[in-house]
Write a protein that holds these residues in place. Structure first.
Motif, PDB file in Angstrom:
ATOM      1  N   GLU A  34      -2.483  -0.481  -2.839  1.00 22.80           N
ATOM      2  CA  GLU A  34      -2.928   0.266  -2.214  1.00 22.80           C
ATOM      3  C   GLU A  34      -2.005   0.736  -0.918  1.00 22.80           C
ATOM      4  O   GLU A  34      -2.064   1.867  -0.332  1.00 22.80           O
ATOM      5  CB  GLU A  34      -4.524  -0.042  -1.594  1.00 22.80           C
ATOM      6  CG  GLU A  34      -5.449  -0.527  -2.338  1.00 22.80           C
ATOM      7  CD  GLU A  34      -5.748   0.336  -3.660  1.00 22.80           C
ATOM      8  OE1 GLU A  34      -5.491   1.694  -3.535  1.00 22.80           O
ATOM      9  OE2 GLU A  34      -6.089  -0.170  -4.578  1.00 22.80           O
ATOM     10  N   ARG A  35      -1.186  -0.170  -0.553  1.00 26.70           N
ATOM     11  CA  ARG A  35      -0.285  -0.122   0.650  1.00 26.70           C
ATOM     12  C   ARG A  35       0.605  -1.120   0.799  1.00 26.70           C
ATOM     13  O   ARG A  35       0.525  -2.274   0.368  1.00 26.70           O
ATOM     14  CB  ARG A  35      -1.174  -0.119   1.949  1.00 26.70           C
ATOM     15  CG  ARG A  35      -1.928  -1.536   2.210  1.00 26.70           C
ATOM     16  CD  ARG A  35      -2.656  -1.364   3.263  1.00 26.70           C
ATOM     17  NE  ARG A  35      -3.656  -2.585   3.403  1.00 26.70           N
ATOM     18  CZ  ARG A  35      -4.429  -2.968   4.161  1.00 26.70           C
ATOM     19  NH1 ARG A  35      -4.787  -1.945   5.129  1.00 26.70           N
ATOM     20  NH2 ARG A  35      -5.004  -3.992   4.395  1.00 26.70           N
ATOM     21  N   ARG A  36       1.703  -0.862   1.233  1.00 25.00           N
ATOM     22  CA  ARG A  36       3.058  -1.562   1.446  1.00 25.00           C
ATOM     23  C   ARG A  36       3.369  -2.773   0.489  1.00 25.00           C
ATOM     24  O   ARG A  36       3.668  -3.705   0.656  1.00 25.00           O
ATOM     25  CB  ARG A  36       2.651  -2.487   2.917  1.00 25.00           C
ATOM     26  CG  ARG A  36       2.186  -1.732   4.108  1.00 25.00           C
ATOM     27  CD  ARG A  36       2.152  -2.331   5.250  1.00 25.00           C
ATOM     28  NE  ARG A  36       1.269  -3.737   5.289  1.00 25.00           N
ATOM     29  CZ  ARG A  36       0.059  -3.533   5.707  1.00 25.00           C
ATOM     30  NH1 ARG A  36      -0.519  -2.437   6.046  1.00 25.00           N
ATOM     31  NH2 ARG A  36      -0.869  -4.661   5.644  1.00 25.00           N
ATOM     32  N   GLY A  37       3.196  -2.366  -0.677  1.00 25.20           N
ATOM     33  CA  GLY A  37       3.469  -3.281  -1.857  1.00 25.20           C
ATOM     34  C   GLY A  37       4.712  -2.995  -2.381  1.00 25.20           C
ATOM     35  O   GLY A  37       4.915  -4.030  -3.212  1.00 25.20           O
ATOM     36  N   GLY A  38       5.402  -1.876  -2.266  1.00 25.85           N
ATOM     37  CA  GLY A  38       6.721  -1.944  -3.160  1.00 25.85           C
ATOM     38  C   GLY A  38       6.656  -2.006  -4.431  1.00 25.85           C
ATOM     39  O   GLY A  38       5.851  -1.507  -5.174  1.00 25.85           O
ATOM     40  N   SER A  39       7.480  -2.635  -5.044  1.00 23.28           N
ATOM     41  CA  SER A  39       7.663  -2.827  -6.607  1.00 23.28           C
ATOM     42  C   SER A  39       6.489  -3.378  -7.064  1.00 23.28           C
ATOM     43  O   SER A  39       5.906  -3.353  -7.881  1.00 23.28           O
ATOM     44  CB  SER A  39       8.925  -3.086  -7.164  1.00 23.28           C
ATOM     45  OG  SER A  39       9.298  -4.542  -6.761  1.00 23.28           O
ATOM     46  N   TYR A  40       6.311  -4.338  -6.208  1.00 25.61           N
ATOM     47  CA  TYR A  40       5.109  -5.328  -6.741  1.00 25.61           C
ATOM     48  C   TYR A  40       3.796  -4.464  -6.705  1.00 25.61           C
ATOM     49  O   TYR A  40       2.799  -4.695  -7.467  1.00 25.61           O
ATOM     50  CB  TYR A  40       4.829  -6.340  -5.578  1.00 25.61           C
ATOM     51  CG  TYR A  40       3.569  -7.320  -6.017  1.00 25.61           C
ATOM     52  CD1 TYR A  40       3.600  -8.270  -6.864  1.00 25.61           C
ATOM     53  CD2 TYR A  40       2.414  -7.134  -4.909  1.00 25.61           C
ATOM     54  CE1 TYR A  40       2.111  -9.212  -6.830  1.00 25.61           C
ATOM     55  CE2 TYR A  40       1.592  -8.078  -4.787  1.00 25.61           C
ATOM     56  CZ  TYR A  40       1.301  -8.866  -5.924  1.00 25.61           C
ATOM     57  OH  TYR A  40       0.250  -9.386  -5.991  1.00 25.61           O
ATOM     58  N   GLY A  41       3.560  -3.873  -5.576  1.00 28.55           N
ATOM     59  CA  GLY A  41       2.157  -2.924  -5.546  1.00 28.55           C
ATOM     60  C   GLY A  41       2.385  -1.986  -6.711  1.00 28.55           C
ATOM     61  O   GLY A  41       1.064  -1.816  -7.159  1.00 28.55           O
ATOM     62  N   ALA A  42       3.345  -1.327  -6.849  1.00 26.18           N
ATOM     63  CA  ALA A  42       3.364  -0.379  -7.822  1.00 26.18           C
ATOM     64  C   ALA A  42       3.195  -0.921  -9.017  1.00 26.18           C
ATOM     65  O   ALA A  42       2.264  -0.172 -10.042  1.00 26.18           O
ATOM     66  CB  ALA A  42       4.630   0.404  -8.008  1.00 26.18           C
ATOM     67  N   ALA A  43       3.542  -2.154  -9.535  1.00 23.34           N
ATOM     68  CA  ALA A  43       3.118  -2.602 -10.941  1.00 23.34           C
ATOM     69  C   ALA A  43       1.628  -3.210 -10.981  1.00 23.34           C
ATOM     70  O   ALA A  43       1.042  -2.881 -12.118  1.00 23.34           O
ATOM     71  CB  ALA A  43       3.823  -4.084 -11.096  1.00 23.34           C
ATOM     72  N   LYS A  44       1.094  -3.419  -9.603  1.00 22.07           N
ATOM     73  CA  LYS A  44      -0.310  -3.869  -9.567  1.00 22.07           C
ATOM     74  C   LYS A  44      -0.963  -2.503 -10.054  1.00 22.07           C
ATOM     75  O   LYS A  44      -2.249  -2.583 -10.482  1.00 22.07           O
ATOM     76  CB  LYS A  44      -0.711  -4.470  -8.450  1.00 22.07           C
ATOM     77  CG  LYS A  44      -0.174  -5.989  -8.291  1.00 22.07           C
ATOM     78  CD  LYS A  44      -0.839  -7.069  -9.491  1.00 22.07           C
ATOM     79  CE  LYS A  44      -0.356  -8.341  -9.209  1.00 22.07           C
ATOM     80  NZ  LYS A  44      -0.927  -9.256 -10.580  1.00 22.07           N
ATOM     81  N   ALA A  45      -0.623  -1.447  -9.270  1.00 19.54           N
ATOM     82  CA  ALA A  45      -1.465  -0.065  -9.489  1.00 19.54           C
ATOM     83  C   ALA A  45      -1.509   0.371 -10.882  1.00 19.54           C
ATOM     84  O   ALA A  45      -2.323   0.522 -11.476  1.00 19.54           O
ATOM     85  CB  ALA A  45      -0.901   0.872  -8.552  1.00 19.54           C
ATOM     86  N   ALA A  46      -0.365   0.103 -11.519  1.00 15.77           N
ATOM     87  CA  ALA A  46      -0.090   0.478 -12.998  1.00 15.77           C
ATOM     88  C   ALA A  46      -0.959  -0.469 -13.706  1.00 15.77           C
ATOM     89  O   ALA A  46      -1.802  -0.458 -14.785  1.00 15.77           O
ATOM     90  CB  ALA A  46       1.194   0.170 -13.402  1.00 15.77           C
ATOM     91  N   LEU A  47      -1.323  -1.700 -13.211  1.00 14.59           N
ATOM     92  CA  LEU A  47      -2.266  -2.631 -13.985  1.00 14.59           C
ATOM     93  C   LEU A  47      -3.710  -2.202 -13.988  1.00 14.59           C
ATOM     94  O   LEU A  47      -4.339  -2.231 -15.004  1.00 14.59           O
ATOM     95  CB  LEU A  47      -2.065  -4.143 -13.317  1.00 14.59           C
ATOM     96  CG  LEU A  47      -2.874  -5.311 -13.799  1.00 14.59           C
ATOM     97  CD1 LEU A  47      -2.393  -5.917 -15.241  1.00 14.59           C
ATOM     98  CD2 LEU A  47      -3.120  -6.374 -12.798  1.00 14.59           C
ATOM     99  N   ALA A  48      -3.956  -1.676 -12.820  1.00 10.19           N
ATOM    100  CA  ALA A  48      -5.294  -1.163 -12.798  1.00 10.19           C
ATOM    101  C   ALA A  48      -5.397   0.152 -13.720  1.00 10.19           C
ATOM    102  O   ALA A  48      -6.606   0.227 -14.482  1.00 10.19           O
ATOM    103  CB  ALA A  48      -5.539  -0.971 -11.258  1.00 10.19           C
TER     104      ALA A  48
END
Length: 238
Positions: free
Chosen positions: A136-150
């Motif tokens: 949702e915020r401040r995640g960089g490449s890690y956050g983008a991967a977790k968004a794709a996971l959802a």
């Protein structure tokens, strides 16, 4: 009959807590991790079975699937921050390597593992994947991967739903007491993350484990295709 539960990344942190929660319910739990020694030690301590498996390696995932004949609950808990690029790597290659590593650890491992055991999942079963507030915020490449996971999990729900199988993501906020930050958590950062919550405390691995246990329970059979935010109110939805 006891339920059969597979937890990837089950040797430490959130994955280990989830494995312990299902083991306490006398489930037949199988955990995975990358290092054989760590897997064996954790399995012995938890009283569960263990298999060394890198969830990003198709060959190892296929070998893991051969160990599973029937499955009630799959928990995709393997993941983590990308490894730093070695010194001397050109800048763009370093960026690419970071993004590849984030996607492999936090998305593709879950996709491969789920695909490998999909036909073993029993009606009434559950697929639970561990996401992050970083989506949702401040995640960089890690956050983008977790968004794709959802996004992937929501699509998976549509595919598995007609077979009576649910698919959900637990989006964890800041959870203290794990090795996630690799020694990079300072007191100031800890205090700032706690201050963002409504209940003014960090998350605990047990918070995520109990949510996973609920999502696999009879009371959650009509809860699917969702991202469940467990973060003390640090990120809210409506």
């Amino acid at each position: 009959m006891p339920r059969t539960v597979l937890v990837t990344g089950g040797t430490s942190g959130i994955g280990r807590a989830i494995a312990a929660r299902f083991a306490a319910d006398r489930a037949d739990v199988l955990i995975t991790g990358r290092r054989p020694g760590t897997v064996g030690e954790a399995a012995a301590e938890l009283g569960v079975r263990g298999v060394a498996c890198d969830a990003t390696d198709p060959g190892q995932v296929a070998a893991l699937a051969a160990e599973v004949t029937a499955l009630d609950v799959l928990v995709n808990a393997a993941g983590g921050l990308p490894a730093p690029a070695p010194d001397g790597v050109p800048p763009l290659e370093a960026v690419l390597a970071q993004w590849h590593d984030s996607l492999a650890q936090n998305l593709l491992g879950a996709v491969l593992t789920t695909a490998s055991v999909r036909d073993r999942l029993a009606p009434g079963g559950s697929v639970i994947s561990i996401g992050s507030i970083g989506a949702e915020r401040r995640g960089g490449s890690y956050g983008a991967a977790k968004a794709a996971l959802a996004a992937w999990s929501a699509a998976l729900s549509g595919e598995l739903g007609p077979h009576g199988i649910t698919s959900n993501v637990i989006s964890a906020g800041y959870v203290a007491g794990t090795g996630f930050f690799r020694g990079g958590m300072t007191d100031a950062r800890h205090d700032a993350l706690v201050e963002e919550t409504h209940n003014k405390r960090p998350g605990a691995v047990e918070d995520i484990a109990e949510t996973a246990y609920f999502l696999a329970s009879p009371g959650a059979r009509h809860l699917t295709g969702q991202t469940v935010h467990v973060n003390g109110g640090a990120f809210t939805t409506r």
